[in-house]
Design a protein around this motif. Structure first.
Motif, PDB file in Angstrom:
ATOM      1  N   LEU A   1      -1.742  -7.353  -0.289  1.00 16.26           N
ATOM      2  CA  LEU A   1      -1.786  -7.649   1.144  1.00 16.26           C
ATOM      3  C   LEU A   1      -0.629  -8.535   1.572  1.00 16.26           C
ATOM      4  CD1 LEU A   1      -5.542  -8.180   2.126  1.00 16.26           C
ATOM      5  CD2 LEU A   1      -3.965  -6.406   2.943  1.00 16.26           C
ATOM      6  N   ASN A   2      -0.198  -9.442   0.690  1.00 18.32           N
ATOM      7  CA  ASN A   2       0.974 -10.246   1.029  1.00 18.32           C
ATOM      8  C   ASN A   2       2.228  -9.381   1.018  1.00 18.32           C
ATOM      9  OD1 ASN A   2       3.277 -12.324   0.650  1.00 18.32           O
ATOM     10  ND2 ASN A   2       1.483 -13.589   1.112  1.00 18.32           N
ATOM     11  N   ARG A   3       2.273  -8.417   0.114  1.00 19.20           N
ATOM     12  CA  ARG A   3       3.420  -7.498   0.114  1.00 19.20           C
ATOM     13  C   ARG A   3       3.458  -6.703   1.412  1.00 19.20           C
ATOM     14  NH1 ARG A   3       2.037  -6.879  -5.335  1.00 19.20           N
ATOM     15  NH2 ARG A   3       1.064  -4.835  -5.052  1.00 19.20           N
ATOM     16  N   TYR A   4       2.269  -6.318   1.898  1.00 16.20           N
ATOM     17  CA  TYR A   4       2.243  -5.631   3.190  1.00 16.20           C
ATOM     18  C   TYR A   4       2.832  -6.523   4.273  1.00 16.20           C
ATOM     19  CZ  TYR A   4       0.580  -4.493   7.788  1.00 16.20           C
ATOM     20  OH  TYR A   4       0.548  -4.265   9.134  1.00 16.20           O
ATOM     21  N   LEU A   5       2.428  -7.782   4.315  1.00 16.90           N
ATOM     22  CA  LEU A   5       2.935  -8.702   5.329  1.00 16.90           C
ATOM     23  C   LEU A   5       4.443  -8.845   5.231  1.00 16.90           C
ATOM     24  CD1 LEU A   5       0.219 -11.487   4.978  1.00 16.90           C
ATOM     25  CD2 LEU A   5       0.417  -9.843   6.856  1.00 16.90           C
ATOM     26  N   ALA A   6       4.952  -8.914   4.016  1.00 15.32           N
ATOM     27  CA  ALA A   6       6.385  -9.099   3.813  1.00 15.32           C
ATOM     28  C   ALA A   6       7.169  -7.835   4.161  1.00 15.32           C
ATOM     29  CB  ALA A   6       6.655  -9.511   2.366  1.00 15.32           C
ATOM     30  N   VAL A   7       6.659  -6.678   3.748  1.00 11.69           N
ATOM     31  CA  VAL A   7       7.373  -5.423   3.954  1.00 11.69           C
ATOM     32  C   VAL A   7       7.349  -5.010   5.425  1.00 11.69           C
ATOM     33  CG1 VAL A   7       7.312  -2.941   3.473  1.00 11.69           C
ATOM     34  CG2 VAL A   7       7.031  -4.577   1.609  1.00 11.69           C
ATOM     35  N   GLN A   8       6.189  -5.189   6.073  1.00 11.65           N
ATOM     36  CA  GLN A   8       6.046  -4.741   7.458  1.00 11.65           C
ATOM     37  C   GLN A   8       6.379  -5.830   8.466  1.00 11.65           C
ATOM     38  OE1 GLN A   8       5.418  -1.166   6.237  1.00 11.65           O
ATOM     39  NE2 GLN A   8       5.051  -1.502   8.400  1.00 11.65           N
ATOM     40  N   GLY A   9       6.567  -7.056   7.988  1.00 15.45           N
ATOM     41  CA  GLY A   9       6.692  -8.173   8.906  1.00 15.45           C
ATOM     42  C   GLY A   9       8.059  -8.304   9.553  1.00 15.45           C
ATOM     43  N   THR A  10       8.081  -9.092  10.614  1.00 12.59           N
ATOM     44  CA  THR A  10       9.312  -9.475  11.292  1.00 12.59           C
ATOM     45  C   THR A  10       9.261 -10.969  11.526  1.00 12.59           C
ATOM     46  OG1 THR A  10       8.298  -9.063  13.451  1.00 12.59           O
ATOM     47  CG2 THR A  10       9.528  -7.249  12.445  1.00 12.59           C
ATOM     48  N   CYS A  11      10.368 -11.546  11.968  1.00 14.37           N
ATOM     49  CA  CYS A  11      10.409 -12.972  12.270  1.00 14.37           C
ATOM     50  C   CYS A  11       9.897 -13.795  11.100  1.00 14.37           C
ATOM     51  CB  CYS A  11       9.591 -13.290  13.517  1.00 14.37           C
ATOM     52  SG  CYS A  11       9.739 -14.990  14.098  1.00 14.37           S
TER      53      CYS A  11
ATOM     54  N   LEU B   1       4.740   2.516   1.193  1.00 11.98           N
ATOM     55  CA  LEU B   1       3.620   2.376   0.266  1.00 11.98           C
ATOM     56  C   LEU B   1       4.066   2.188  -1.181  1.00 11.98           C
ATOM     57  CD1 LEU B   1       1.232   5.065   1.779  1.00 11.98           C
ATOM     58  CD2 LEU B   1       1.194   2.590   2.117  1.00 11.98           C
ATOM     59  N   ALA B   2       5.230   2.705  -1.543  1.00 13.48           N
ATOM     60  CA  ALA B   2       5.722   2.518  -2.908  1.00 13.48           C
ATOM     61  C   ALA B   2       6.001   1.059  -3.203  1.00 13.48           C
ATOM     62  CB  ALA B   2       6.986   3.357  -3.129  1.00 13.48           C
ATOM     63  N   ARG B   3       6.331   0.284  -2.183  1.00  9.34           N
ATOM     64  CA  ARG B   3       6.548  -1.143  -2.371  1.00  9.34           C
ATOM     65  C   ARG B   3       5.242  -1.913  -2.364  1.00  9.34           C
ATOM     66  NH1 ARG B   3      11.176  -3.226   1.579  1.00  9.34           N
ATOM     67  NH2 ARG B   3      10.724  -5.147   0.414  1.00  9.34           N
ATOM     68  N   LEU B   4       4.238  -1.387  -1.656  1.00  5.39           N
ATOM     69  CA  LEU B   4       2.933  -2.033  -1.653  1.00  5.39           C
ATOM     70  C   LEU B   4       2.226  -1.840  -2.980  1.00  5.39           C
ATOM     71  CD1 LEU B   4       3.427  -2.301   1.401  1.00  5.39           C
ATOM     72  CD2 LEU B   4       1.050  -1.610   1.758  1.00  5.39           C
ATOM     73  N   PHE B   5       2.351  -0.654  -3.550  1.00  4.61           N
ATOM     74  CA  PHE B   5       1.668  -0.334  -4.809  1.00  4.61           C
ATOM     75  C   PHE B   5       2.675   0.222  -5.822  1.00  4.61           C
ATOM     76  CE2 PHE B   5      -1.360   0.235  -1.302  1.00  4.61           C
ATOM     77  CZ  PHE B   5      -2.286  -0.740  -1.649  1.00  4.61           C
ATOM     78  N   PRO B   6       3.528  -0.633  -6.364  1.00  7.92           N
ATOM     79  CA  PRO B   6       4.559  -0.180  -7.301  1.00  7.92           C
ATOM     80  C   PRO B   6       3.929   0.430  -8.554  1.00  7.92           C
ATOM     81  CG  PRO B   6       4.375  -2.585  -7.302  1.00  7.92           C
ATOM     82  CD  PRO B   6       3.576  -2.093  -6.144  1.00  7.92           C
ATOM     83  N   GLY B   7       4.492   1.537  -8.968  1.00  7.37           N
ATOM     84  CA  GLY B   7       4.010   2.208 -10.169  1.00  7.37           C
ATOM     85  C   GLY B   7       2.884   3.191  -9.918  1.00  7.37           C
ATOM     86  N   TYR B   8       2.410   3.270  -8.688  1.00  9.98           N
ATOM     87  CA  TYR B   8       1.322   4.193  -8.372  1.00  9.98           C
ATOM     88  C   TYR B   8       1.901   5.570  -8.085  1.00  9.98           C
ATOM     89  CZ  TYR B   8      -2.606   6.321  -5.850  1.00  9.98           C
ATOM     90  OH  TYR B   8      -3.602   7.156  -5.417  1.00  9.98           O
ATOM     91  N   ALA B   9       1.490   6.551  -8.857  1.00  8.20           N
ATOM     92  CA  ALA B   9       2.049   7.896  -8.726  1.00  8.20           C
ATOM     93  C   ALA B   9       1.323   8.735  -7.688  1.00  8.20           C
ATOM     94  CB  ALA B   9       2.007   8.607 -10.080  1.00  8.20           C
ATOM     95  N   GLY B  10       0.220   8.217  -7.158  1.00  6.34           N
ATOM     96  CA  GLY B  10      -0.543   8.974  -6.179  1.00  6.34           C
ATOM     97  C   GLY B  10       0.207   9.124  -4.874  1.00  6.34           C
ATOM     98  N   ASN B  11      -0.168  10.099  -4.100  1.00  6.45           N
ATOM     99  CA  ASN B  11       0.467  10.335  -2.808  1.00  6.45           C
ATOM    100  C   ASN B  11      -0.600  10.677  -1.776  1.00  6.45           C
ATOM    101  OD1 ASN B  11      -0.188  13.115  -3.180  1.00  6.45           O
ATOM    102  ND2 ASN B  11       1.703  13.384  -4.354  1.00  6.45           N
ATOM    103  N   ARG B  12      -0.173  11.108  -0.619  1.00  7.97           N
ATOM    104  CA  ARG B  12      -1.109  11.392   0.463  1.00  7.97           C
ATOM    105  C   ARG B  12      -2.121  12.472   0.103  1.00  7.97           C
ATOM    106  NH1 ARG B  12       0.786   9.288   5.504  1.00  7.97           N
ATOM    107  NH2 ARG B  12       2.753   8.174   5.189  1.00  7.97           N
ATOM    108  N   LYS B  13      -1.817  13.314  -0.866  1.00  5.44           N
ATOM    109  CA  LYS B  13      -2.766  14.336  -1.282  1.00  5.44           C
ATOM    110  C   LYS B  13      -4.002  13.711  -1.931  1.00  5.44           C
ATOM    111  CE  LYS B  13       0.651  18.011  -1.983  1.00  5.44           C
ATOM    112  NZ  LYS B  13       1.247  18.960  -2.960  1.00  5.44           N
TER     113      LYS B  13
END
Length: 427
Positions: free
Chosen positions: A148-158, A407-419
């Motif tokens: 969740l912190n990675r989400y904040l960092a990746v999607q965040g601004t300011c 999403l690859a940055r949120l969950f590194p190493g996860y091979a799953g995709n939208r399928k």
């Protein structure tokens, strides 16, 4: 600033472990509680201790369930009086009777149960399993931040802080209703962690204030009081303006008086106050039911009553705001299919989750692929097998609800995709 001078002149202490000096300065500069544009909010609720998925989301249509749990199994939905029976959802799965407050959410298409979901890790350690789920990297102990912190960092601004319509920074983008910052929110992005909103600003004097500040030193947070004293006090003014005594829940809404219930009440307060809350987190323990678990009544039933009634109160309190809110529940793993010799269950593998919101993709559907409970279908001959990786659920919710696009940055190493997504939320 000299610590003793601060203690002498301050007469109050800030008790929260998720704040950095730069965060305090940004908050102080606001000078008033900024109002952000109404946006999306994700609330993550962690059931610590490994909740028994098979007695939460009851597979009453699987006869092997009853063979494995002669005393602990929840009865099939009764055709007559309904006493002690599961609450029928789709003819195969049902809710534990203590989850009765979830049934109206199901009827309204706001509840999406997910079975046989969890971490692919084989660990049965609470600590490791929670760490893997919160970092989003199963079996990788070197991960330093939470997803969740990675989400904040990746999607965040300011500098990873939200901005209000007036251009002021919003200090409450991510809030954890916990004593310390949980693993899921650890990382470089600013996060507020607190037992309660009132503990942002505690009016105290003398030795009490000193003890609180000493506690900050012991937890490694001494840097919180080494910045500008005036910044600190201005920050306290801002934080006090969200005093919980000023909040009244919606008519006829009664939150449980438990710690969990009161924390959800305060999450509702922050959402309805338009302070820019984007991510909220709370956890609740007591799910490690090795002994005297109980069936329709008992230890687990009592825990489920508080859990569901607290969430139901939150949903009702938020009203039409639930169109912008998604609640995600999770636990580190499930429990053994067979009951043990002490009237309980032991550490297992796959578990169950709930996604709750006003914008679900399909109504009245239990999600996931059921692997079965026959011995040859069990994981390692003892546990519910995993058919849905928790990262498939987390990534779908984060992407479709919050708009995460890396999403690859949120969950590194996860091979799953939208399928692999289940289609819980509207695409």
């Amino acid at each position: 600033m000299d610590r003793r001078i601060f203690l002498k002149n301050g007469a109050m202490a800030l008790v929260t472990l998720g704040l950095s000096p730069s965060f305090l300065r940004r908050t102080a500069l606001a000078m008033e509680l900024p109002r952000a544009a109404r946006g999306k909010t994700l609330i993550v609720l962690f059931q610590r201790g490994a909740a028994d998925a098979l007695n939460v989301l009851v597979p009453f249509g699987d006869r092997d369930y009853y063979a494995a749990r002669p005393q602990l199994a929840i009865g099939a939905p009764a055709r007559a009086n309904g006493a002690g029976g599961a609450i029928d959802l789709d003819g195969f799965f049902g809710l534990h009777p203590s989850l009765a407050s979830f049934k109206p959410l199901w009827d309204r298409g706001m509840l999406a149960p997910i079975h046989a979901v969890g971490s692919p890790s084989a660990t049965r350690s609470h600590f490791d399993a929670q760490d893997y789920m919160e970092t989003g990297t199963p079996d990788q102990k070197g991960t330093t931040d939470g997803w969740l912190n990675r989400y904040l960092a990746v999607q965040g601004t300011c500098e990873a802080c939200a901005v209000s319509d007036s251009g002021k920074t919003v200090p409450f983008r991510a809030v954890s209703m916990t004593t310390q910052t949980p693993r899921i929110l650890e990382g470089p992005s600013p996060v507020v962690a607190m037992n309660s909103i009132s503990e942002f600003s505690i009016r105290s004097t003398g030795g009490d204030a000193e003890r609180r500040l000493e506690a900050l030193y012991r937890t490694g947070s001494a840097d919180l009081i080494h910045g500008s004293g005036s910044d600190m006090f201005e920050a306290l003014k801002v934080l006090r303006s969200a005093n919980p005594q000023q909040y009244t829940a919606a008519a006829n809404v009664q939150y449980p008086r438990s710690q969990f219930g009161q924390r959800l009440l305060q999450i509702a307060q922050l959402i309805k106050s338009n302070v820019g809350l984007e991510v909220a987190f709370a956890d609740v323990g007591g799910w490690d039911t090795h002994v005297n678990q109980g069936a329709a009544q008992g230890q687990l039933a009592n825990r489920l009553s508080d859990f569901s009634e607290s969430i139901s109160a939150l949903v009702t309190d938020l009203g039409d705001r639930m169109e912008d809110v998604v609640i995600l529940t999770c636990s580190e793993f499930g429990r053994t299919v067979r009951q043990n010799g002490t009237g309980g269950t032991d550490h297992g593998h796959a578990g169950a989750m709930f996604v709750i919101g006003g914008s679900l993709g399909a109504s009245q559907k239990v999600f996931g692929t059921w692997p079965g409970l026959a011995r040859e279908q069990l994981y390692e001959g003892r546990d519910l097998a995993l058919t849905t990786d928790f990262r498939a659920v987390f990534s779908e919710v984060t992407s479709r609800h919050l708009g995460a696009d890396q999403l690859a940055r949120l969950f590194p190493g996860y091979a799953g995709n939208r399928k692999n997504w289940l289609g819980v939320l509207k695409g």
